[in-house]
Design a protein around this motif. Sequence first.
Motif, PDB file in Angstrom:
ATOM      1  N   GLY A  74       0.742  -1.205  -0.017  1.00  0.00           N
ATOM      2  CA  GLY A  74      -0.126   0.026   0.091  1.00  0.00           C
ATOM      3  C   GLY A  74       0.821   1.227  -0.105  1.00  0.00           C
ATOM      4  O   GLY A  74       0.298   2.379  -0.248  1.00  0.00           O
ATOM      5  N   THR A  75       2.036   1.043   0.232  1.00  0.00           N
ATOM      6  CA  THR A  75       2.970   2.470   0.211  1.00  0.00           C
ATOM      7  C   THR A  75       3.382   2.729  -1.066  1.00  0.00           C
ATOM      8  O   THR A  75       3.311   2.033  -2.137  1.00  0.00           O
ATOM      9  CB  THR A  75       4.388   2.074   0.790  1.00  0.00           C
ATOM     10  N   ASP A  76       3.112   4.063  -1.539  1.00  0.00           N
ATOM     11  CA  ASP A  76       3.566   4.688  -2.804  1.00  0.00           C
ATOM     12  C   ASP A  76       5.036   4.191  -3.282  1.00  0.00           C
ATOM     13  O   ASP A  76       5.988   5.093  -2.608  1.00  0.00           O
ATOM     14  CB  ASP A  76       3.175   5.846  -2.889  1.00  0.00           C
ATOM     15  N   PRO A  77       5.332   3.412  -4.209  1.00  0.00           N
ATOM     16  CA  PRO A  77       6.502   3.227  -4.688  1.00  0.00           C
ATOM     17  C   PRO A  77       7.306   4.421  -5.332  1.00  0.00           C
ATOM     18  O   PRO A  77       8.517   4.613  -5.211  1.00  0.00           O
ATOM     19  CB  PRO A  77       6.562   2.153  -5.451  1.00  0.00           C
ATOM     20  N   GLN A  78       6.332   5.311  -5.875  1.00  0.00           N
ATOM     21  CA  GLN A  78       7.226   6.345  -6.585  1.00  0.00           C
ATOM     22  C   GLN A  78       7.782   7.457  -5.791  1.00  0.00           C
ATOM     23  O   GLN A  78       8.723   8.173  -5.837  1.00  0.00           O
ATOM     24  CB  GLN A  78       5.919   7.097  -7.596  1.00  0.00           C
ATOM     25  N   ALA A  79       6.918   7.547  -4.564  1.00  0.00           N
ATOM     26  CA  ALA A  79       7.459   8.593  -3.501  1.00  0.00           C
ATOM     27  C   ALA A  79       8.719   7.821  -2.785  1.00  0.00           C
ATOM     28  O   ALA A  79       9.499   8.842  -2.573  1.00  0.00           O
ATOM     29  CB  ALA A  79       6.235   8.787  -2.471  1.00  0.00           C
ATOM     30  N   MET A  80       8.520   6.668  -2.595  1.00  0.00           N
ATOM     31  CA  MET A  80       9.840   6.014  -1.834  1.00  0.00           C
ATOM     32  C   MET A  80      10.943   6.313  -2.942  1.00  0.00           C
ATOM     33  O   MET A  80      11.984   6.624  -2.471  1.00  0.00           O
ATOM     34  CB  MET A  80       9.654   4.511  -1.775  1.00  0.00           C
ATOM     35  N   LEU A  81      10.859   5.809  -3.937  1.00  0.00           N
ATOM     36  CA  LEU A  81      12.057   6.115  -5.176  1.00  0.00           C
ATOM     37  C   LEU A  81      12.353   7.685  -5.131  1.00  0.00           C
ATOM     38  O   LEU A  81      13.661   7.740  -5.292  1.00  0.00           O
ATOM     39  CB  LEU A  81      11.457   5.699  -6.549  1.00  0.00           C
ATOM     40  N   ALA A  82      11.538   8.569  -5.120  1.00  0.00           N
ATOM     41  CA  ALA A  82      11.866   9.869  -5.186  1.00  0.00           C
ATOM     42  C   ALA A  82      12.557  10.305  -3.894  1.00  0.00           C
ATOM     43  O   ALA A  82      13.749  11.062  -3.913  1.00  0.00           O
ATOM     44  CB  ALA A  82      10.642  10.843  -5.313  1.00  0.00           C
ATOM     45  N   LYS A  83      12.324   9.774  -2.699  1.00  0.00           N
ATOM     46  CA  LYS A  83      13.367  10.003  -1.468  1.00  0.00           C
ATOM     47  C   LYS A  83      14.591   9.434  -1.669  1.00  0.00           C
ATOM     48  O   LYS A  83      15.765   9.970  -1.411  1.00  0.00           O
ATOM     49  CB  LYS A  83      12.542   9.490  -0.318  1.00  0.00           C
ATOM     50  N   GLY A 128       6.433  -4.791  -0.702  1.00  0.00           N
ATOM     51  CA  GLY A 128       5.567  -6.024  -0.264  1.00  0.00           C
ATOM     52  C   GLY A 128       5.442  -6.439   0.946  1.00  0.00           C
ATOM     53  O   GLY A 128       5.032  -7.465   1.328  1.00  0.00           O
ATOM     54  N   LEU A 129       6.098  -5.719   1.930  1.00  0.00           N
ATOM     55  CA  LEU A 129       6.035  -6.295   3.216  1.00  0.00           C
ATOM     56  C   LEU A 129       4.693  -6.434   3.782  1.00  0.00           C
ATOM     57  O   LEU A 129       3.726  -5.637   3.301  1.00  0.00           O
ATOM     58  CB  LEU A 129       6.771  -5.363   4.113  1.00  0.00           C
ATOM     59  N   PRO A 130       4.350  -7.204   4.938  1.00  0.00           N
ATOM     60  CA  PRO A 130       3.044  -7.360   5.520  1.00  0.00           C
ATOM     61  C   PRO A 130       2.490  -5.998   6.073  1.00  0.00           C
ATOM     62  O   PRO A 130       3.550  -5.196   6.615  1.00  0.00           O
ATOM     63  CB  PRO A 130       3.136  -8.270   6.627  1.00  0.00           C
ATOM     64  N   LYS A 131       1.321  -5.561   6.204  1.00  0.00           N
ATOM     65  CA  LYS A 131       1.077  -4.343   6.655  1.00  0.00           C
ATOM     66  C   LYS A 131       1.105  -4.486   8.380  1.00  0.00           C
ATOM     67  O   LYS A 131       0.827  -5.590   9.007  1.00  0.00           O
ATOM     68  CB  LYS A 131      -0.547  -4.254   6.446  1.00  0.00           C
ATOM     69  N   GLY A 132       1.650  -3.314   8.631  1.00  0.00           N
ATOM     70  CA  GLY A 132       1.986  -3.231  10.085  1.00  0.00           C
ATOM     71  C   GLY A 132       3.652  -3.110  10.196  1.00  0.00           C
ATOM     72  O   GLY A 132       3.712  -2.961  11.338  1.00  0.00           O
ATOM     73  N   GLU A 133       4.052  -3.743   9.451  1.00  0.00           N
ATOM     74  CA  GLU A 133       5.679  -3.769   9.419  1.00  0.00           C
ATOM     75  C   GLU A 133       6.162  -2.229   9.280  1.00  0.00           C
ATOM     76  O   GLU A 133       5.491  -1.481   8.675  1.00  0.00           O
ATOM     77  CB  GLU A 133       6.168  -4.405   8.454  1.00  0.00           C
ATOM     78  N   LEU A 134       7.283  -1.872  10.040  1.00  0.00           N
ATOM     79  CA  LEU A 134       7.573  -0.507  10.103  1.00  0.00           C
ATOM     80  C   LEU A 134       8.304  -0.143   8.666  1.00  0.00           C
ATOM     81  O   LEU A 134       8.844   0.840   8.349  1.00  0.00           O
ATOM     82  CB  LEU A 134       8.488  -0.429  11.105  1.00  0.00           C
TER      83      LEU A 134
END
Length: 251
Positions: A74-83, A128-134
């Motif tokens: 559910g995390t936005d990969p594009q935002a992660m990559l931008a960071k 792809g980590l389970p929801k709830g993982e940090l």
Amino acid sequence: MNIKKMNKGLDFLRTKYGAAKGEITLKDGHCYVGATPLLPGRMERKIVELKKMTENGTLEGVSTLRFAAFAPKGTDPQAMLAKELDLAAYLGASDVVRVFAVASGKLAINVLAKLANDVNVSVEIGTGLPKGELGYDRHEIIAKRGVACDQTVDTHTPHASIRCWDANGAVEYTDVDTELFGLTYEEIWNVRAAFALLQKRADAKIWKSAWAKAVKASSLAFESDKKKAAKTIAVKKGPNTNESIKVAEVR
């Protein structure tokens, strides 16, 4: 992220050390102060220390940056990559000028990039980590003389300084800031970024420009995957967006 708690922490720092008025807002999952996007990654202590190593002679002739970041579904990969691409430009002291990527839907993307100073960059993003993982990340710098990494050499995941066990399982705590208790890791560095901005240790124009570059590079990486071809980014004249940020004297 709990914006109310973050602004309470920001007010505490402003009152204690002095800074202009301002508050953190959340827009499309990214934190801002006014119209200025925050760059919390640049404020993380581990990144600050890596940046110092590239500037004080500990590492000579940086040649390759190897990054990886993993987050829950559910995390936005594009935002992660931008960071991560922003951190690559920051630690490599030069703008991203070329990207090539291979993605697997929205779950993963592997990126090869080149900086204007010929430093090579590889970034691996996974959501792809389970929801709830940090989630966790890893940043390694390889130079002609010296190698540095923000994780210990025998692990790919961060260590917790305190672990508590009860009937419901384990709870982990990692001390990263002595003044912002009760905030998550992500919240702490957004508060520190906002504080740096309000103290004018960070320049709003620089951060706007740096984040715009990172977002563009990230977008072109995903386009590269679709087109199966590398994408080139023109370097425009302007202020250096990758200079070090002065760290607050009291932490």
